[in-house]
Design an enzyme around this catalytic site. Structure first.
Site, PDB file in Angstrom:
ATOM      1  N   LYS A  69       0.807  -1.221   0.000  1.00 28.15           N
ATOM      2  CA  LYS A  69       0.000   0.000   0.000  1.00 28.15           C
ATOM      3  C   LYS A  69       0.844   1.277   0.000  1.00 28.15           C
ATOM      4  O   LYS A  69       0.411   2.300  -0.516  1.00 28.15           O
ATOM      5  CB  LYS A  69      -0.951   0.000   1.193  1.00 28.15           C
ATOM      6  CG  LYS A  69      -2.034  -1.065   1.098  1.00 28.15           C
ATOM      7  CD  LYS A  69      -3.019  -0.979   2.256  1.00 28.15           C
ATOM      8  CE  LYS A  69      -4.109  -2.025   2.137  1.00 28.15           C
ATOM      9  NZ  LYS A  69      -5.123  -1.891   3.217  1.00 28.15           N
ATOM     10  N   ASP A 106     -10.443   2.215   1.655  1.00 25.81           N
ATOM     11  CA  ASP A 106     -10.671   1.716   3.016  1.00 25.81           C
ATOM     12  C   ASP A 106     -11.339   2.777   3.884  1.00 25.81           C
ATOM     13  O   ASP A 106     -12.233   2.468   4.679  1.00 25.81           O
ATOM     14  CB  ASP A 106      -9.344   1.308   3.672  1.00 25.81           C
ATOM     15  CG  ASP A 106      -8.809  -0.015   3.156  1.00 25.81           C
ATOM     16  OD1 ASP A 106      -9.627  -0.858   2.728  1.00 25.81           O
ATOM     17  OD2 ASP A 106      -7.584  -0.201   3.176  1.00 25.81           O
TER      18      ASP A 106
END
Length: 276
Positions: A69, A106
């Site tokens: 990420k 997210d």
């Protein structure tokens, strides 16, 4: 491969456990996107640049999990404000003109999962843990929490990180020792971001009238904490809720089709977990 065929995939290491293929393929079926495919690839940080170098025009996007990420950011042409705020990209959209745009679904996924349970705003909240997911949780709370967030952590290094994230995200964060984590359970919203088993001991101190628990785990489910919370009548938001909501946003960005088929994706995820 025909001009109509499009590809997407999830990358990470380890990746075999990922539910993303199940969710995205269910979305393609519900949307009638017969020429779309979604795969998984075991890719670590060292292998990421080479993988990016092989991406052709058939690629619509990528989902990223750990440990990629942050590693992906230098490979991108653009990063959204949401992703930049937490230095974490979980979504890459490959545009028609060849650009690669990073985002983080997210954070809005957490907000959407809570909103689905009727939680639009809270006066205060507690976070259990201080890893990468905790920073995303803080960013989500920055959108819905009007007061203090207390983070329960195991080390001074983690405490310092959470304070820094609080300053960066402009949200009031107080850090407390993990030994006092039982106090967290009395907050209007408790977000558990810890690995499997880490909160099991807390299941024995759940208050008689708990408010809302957001436990980011989904396998195994329910966690001991979530099971006790539900038994006492508290509201529980699961890791599957988060996974589905963030995946819906990924599908919308990659396909350009809105709204994403939330129900179909959730049912596919529930079936897959039941078969494990």
């Amino acid at each position: 491969m025909s001009a109509q065929q499009r590809r997407a995939a999830v990358l990470g290491s380890p990746i075999a456990h990922s539910l993303s293929p199940v969710l995205h393929r269910a979305a393609y079926e519900a949307l009638g996107l017969a020429d779309w495919s979604y795969d998984r690839f075991e890719i670590d940080e060292a292998g990421l640049p080479e993988f990016f170098g092989r991406l052709g025009p058939e690629w619509a996007g990528l989902s990223l999990t750990m440990p990629l990420k942050r590693a992906v950011i230098p490979l991108l042409d653009e990063v959204s404000e949401t992703a930049a705020a937490v230095e974490a990209v979980n979504t890459v959209v490959c545009t028609a003109d060849g650009r690669r745009v990073g985002d983080n679904t997210d954070i809005p996924g957490m907000v959407a999962a809570l909103r689905e349970r009727g939680i639009e705003q809270v006066e205060s909240a507690a976070i259990l843990g201080a890893g990468a997911t905790a920073s995303s949780a803080l960013a989500a709370l920055a959108r819905i929490c009007t007061g203090e967030v207390v983070a329960y952590v195991r080390s001074e290094a983690r405490a310092a990180e959470m304070r820094q994230w609080g300053e960066r995200l402009d949200i009031e964060v107080r850090v407390a020792d993990w030994a006092d984590a039982a106090r967290a359970l009395r907050a209007p919203l408790v977000v558990a971001t810890t690995p499997a088993g880490a909160t099991d001991a807390l299941s024995h101190v759940v208050p008689e009238r708990p408010a809302t628990l957001f436990d980011v785990l989904y396998d195994p489910w329910p966690t001991e904490l979530a099971a006790r919370w539900s038994a006492y009548g508290g509201a529980v938001v699961s890791g599957l809720d988060l996974l589905v909501h963030q995946a819906v946003l990924q599908v919308e960005q990659m396909t350009g089709r809105e709204p994403g088929p939330l129900d179909a994706m959730r049912k596919a995820g529930e079936r897959a977990l039941a078969e494990r």
